[in-house]
Design a protein around this motif. Structure first.
Motif, short mmCIF file in Angstrom:
data_model
loop_
_atom_site.label_atom_id
_atom_site.label_comp_id
_atom_site.label_asym_id
_atom_site.label_seq_id
_atom_site.Cartn_x
_atom_site.Cartn_y
_atom_site.Cartn_z
N SER A 12 13.81 -11.23 -5.39
CA SER A 12 13.12 -10.39 -4.56
C SER A 12 13.81 -9.73 -3.52
CB SER A 12 11.80 -11.95 -4.47
OG SER A 12 11.09 -12.44 -5.77
N SER A 13 15.03 -11.37 -3.18
CA SER A 13 15.23 -10.69 -1.81
C SER A 13 16.66 -10.13 -2.00
CB SER A 13 15.96 -12.27 -1.65
OG SER A 13 16.28 -12.83 -2.50
N PHE A 14 16.40 -9.40 -3.75
CA PHE A 14 18.24 -8.62 -3.42
C PHE A 14 17.92 -7.20 -3.38
CE2 PHE A 14 19.34 -12.79 -5.02
CZ PHE A 14 20.43 -12.51 -5.10
N ARG A 15 19.04 -6.01 -3.63
CA ARG A 15 18.82 -4.78 -3.36
C ARG A 15 18.67 -4.35 -4.75
NH1 ARG A 15 22.29 -2.36 0.81
NH2 ARG A 15 21.96 -0.80 0.56
N GLY A 16 18.33 -5.04 -5.41
CA GLY A 16 18.45 -4.49 -6.90
C GLY A 16 20.17 -4.68 -7.99
N ALA A 84 20.89 -20.04 -3.92
CA ALA A 84 19.43 -20.53 -5.91
C ALA A 84 19.12 -19.55 -6.42
CB ALA A 84 18.65 -20.96 -5.14
N ALA A 85 18.97 -18.32 -6.10
CA ALA A 85 17.89 -17.24 -6.78
C ALA A 85 18.89 -16.81 -8.12
CB ALA A 85 17.34 -15.91 -6.10
N VAL A 86 20.00 -17.25 -8.02
CA VAL A 86 20.94 -16.91 -9.44
C VAL A 86 21.20 -17.93 -9.94
CG1 VAL A 86 22.40 -14.71 -9.90
CG2 VAL A 86 21.05 -14.34 -7.40
N GLY A 125 5.71 -11.86 -5.19
CA GLY A 125 6.71 -11.58 -5.38
C GLY A 125 7.11 -11.77 -7.14
N LYS A 126 6.14 -12.63 -7.62
CA LYS A 126 6.57 -12.10 -8.72
C LYS A 126 5.53 -11.85 -10.19
CE LYS A 126 9.17 -15.55 -7.96
NZ LYS A 126 9.45 -15.59 -6.40
N ALA A 127 4.46 -10.79 -9.35
CA ALA A 127 3.50 -10.08 -10.59
C ALA A 127 2.94 -9.21 -9.75
CB ALA A 127 2.38 -11.11 -10.95
N ALA A 232 4.42 -1.33 -9.06
CA ALA A 232 5.38 -2.34 -8.45
C ALA A 232 6.22 -3.54 -8.99
CB ALA A 232 4.55 -3.43 -7.22
N ALA A 233 7.47 -3.40 -8.30
CA ALA A 233 8.20 -3.82 -8.99
C ALA A 233 8.19 -5.58 -8.95
CB ALA A 233 9.87 -3.55 -8.11
N ALA A 234 7.26 -5.73 -8.45
CA ALA A 234 7.02 -7.70 -8.49
C ALA A 234 7.01 -8.36 -10.18
CB ALA A 234 6.85 -8.10 -7.46
N GLY A 235 6.33 -7.42 -10.35
CA GLY A 235 5.97 -8.37 -11.79
C GLY A 235 6.70 -8.15 -13.14
#
Length: 271
Positions: A12-16, A84-86, A125-127, A232-235
């Motif tokens: 969610s918070s990364f540029r890929g 924390a997200a990785v 952000g997750k779906a 959308a990318a979120a899911g």
């Protein structure tokens, strides 16, 4: 010495995934953490690049190093310096000719879509979200037409750099769990935006805009302009990367819990 690592992340918070000027990518975060642990610059090669906002349960990377530490130390050391997200899930010594991308047998992507009239809060952000009712049976009939060796040009982003649009689709499933529609795709490899473009076109079938046979027509014509817009990318999740048994990678259950169901994906051996 060559190491393979399994990595999971909330995109969610990364540029890929891929490192780029200005930073802010998952690769940046992982390489920086490994540099702090190893004391020298480290470059990793991934099994499959993910776009901004896309998540991973079982990304696989490899790296070369002269630092001799236990596999537990590599995992614990990397995670100490990662945001924390990785998180690194396992580390494994592999043969010198192992390549995280080129040695992969298949990739498994999962897309989660909330299908109800009102938007989601808890799954933000997750779906993905789609407000019109969807006919999952029609979507599955359309997905069946994707199986086998196909030219996926109609589902390829204009900026895709893949040499060939021909890939082998080994799994294409659409299932419903209450308000959640789950798409699972496993193929030899994927084109840029391919999964999100497939989801968009299957949703168009599910809404009744097209018959399932429309998917076969898109495959035959190969024209991206005729397919549905990119979803959308979120899911989207890189659920697993699979390798043949001779590489000796761990069996690792990357479980994504679903309402009303418990389903898992395996990062590691093909089967």
């Amino acid at each position: 010495m060559r190491l393979a690592l399994a990595v999971e992340y909330d995109g969610s918070s990364f540029r890929g995934w891929q490192q780029q000027p200005g930073g802010g990518t998952v690769q940046d975060a992982l390489q920086d953490a490994l540099r702090q642990f190893a004391g020298v610059p480290v470059t990793v090669v991934c099994a499959g690049r993910t776009d901004a906002g896309v998540h991973a349960l079982g990304q696989v990377v490899h790296l070369d190093t002269q630092l001799e530490r236990s596999m537990f130390a590599w995992v614990r050391g990397a995670n100490t310096f990662l945001p924390a997200a990785v998180a690194v899930r396992w580390a494994q010594i592999v043969a010198d000719d192992f390549h995280a991308r080129a040695s992969a047998y298949s990739r498994h992507y999962r897309y989660l879509l909330i299908n109800r009239a009102h938007r989601t809060g808890a799954w933000h952000g997750k779906a993905g979200w789609y407000h019109h009712p969807l006919d999952v049976a029609a979507m599955q009939a359309a997905a069946d037409l994707l199986l086998g060796e196909r030219d996926f040009s109609a589902f390829r982003a204009a900026e895709c750099q893949a040499i060939s649009p021909v890939k082998i689709m080994r799994r294409a499933e659409v299932r419903r769990f209450d308000d959640l529609v789950v798409f699972d795709f496993e193929a030899s490899a994927f084109l840029h935006h391919m999964v999100r473009n497939l989801v968009g076109s299957l949703v168009a079938v599910g809404q009744g805009k097209h018959s399932p046979e429309w998917i076969a027509e898109l495959l035959a014509c190969g024209d991206r302009r005729l397919a549905a817009p990119t979803f959308a990318a979120a899911g989207l999740y890189l659920a697993a990367v699979r390798y043949q048994p001779h590489w000796g990678l761990p069996h690792t259950a990357a479980t994504l819990f679903l309402p009303g169901a418990f389903d898992s994906c395996v990062t590691g051996r093909a089967g």
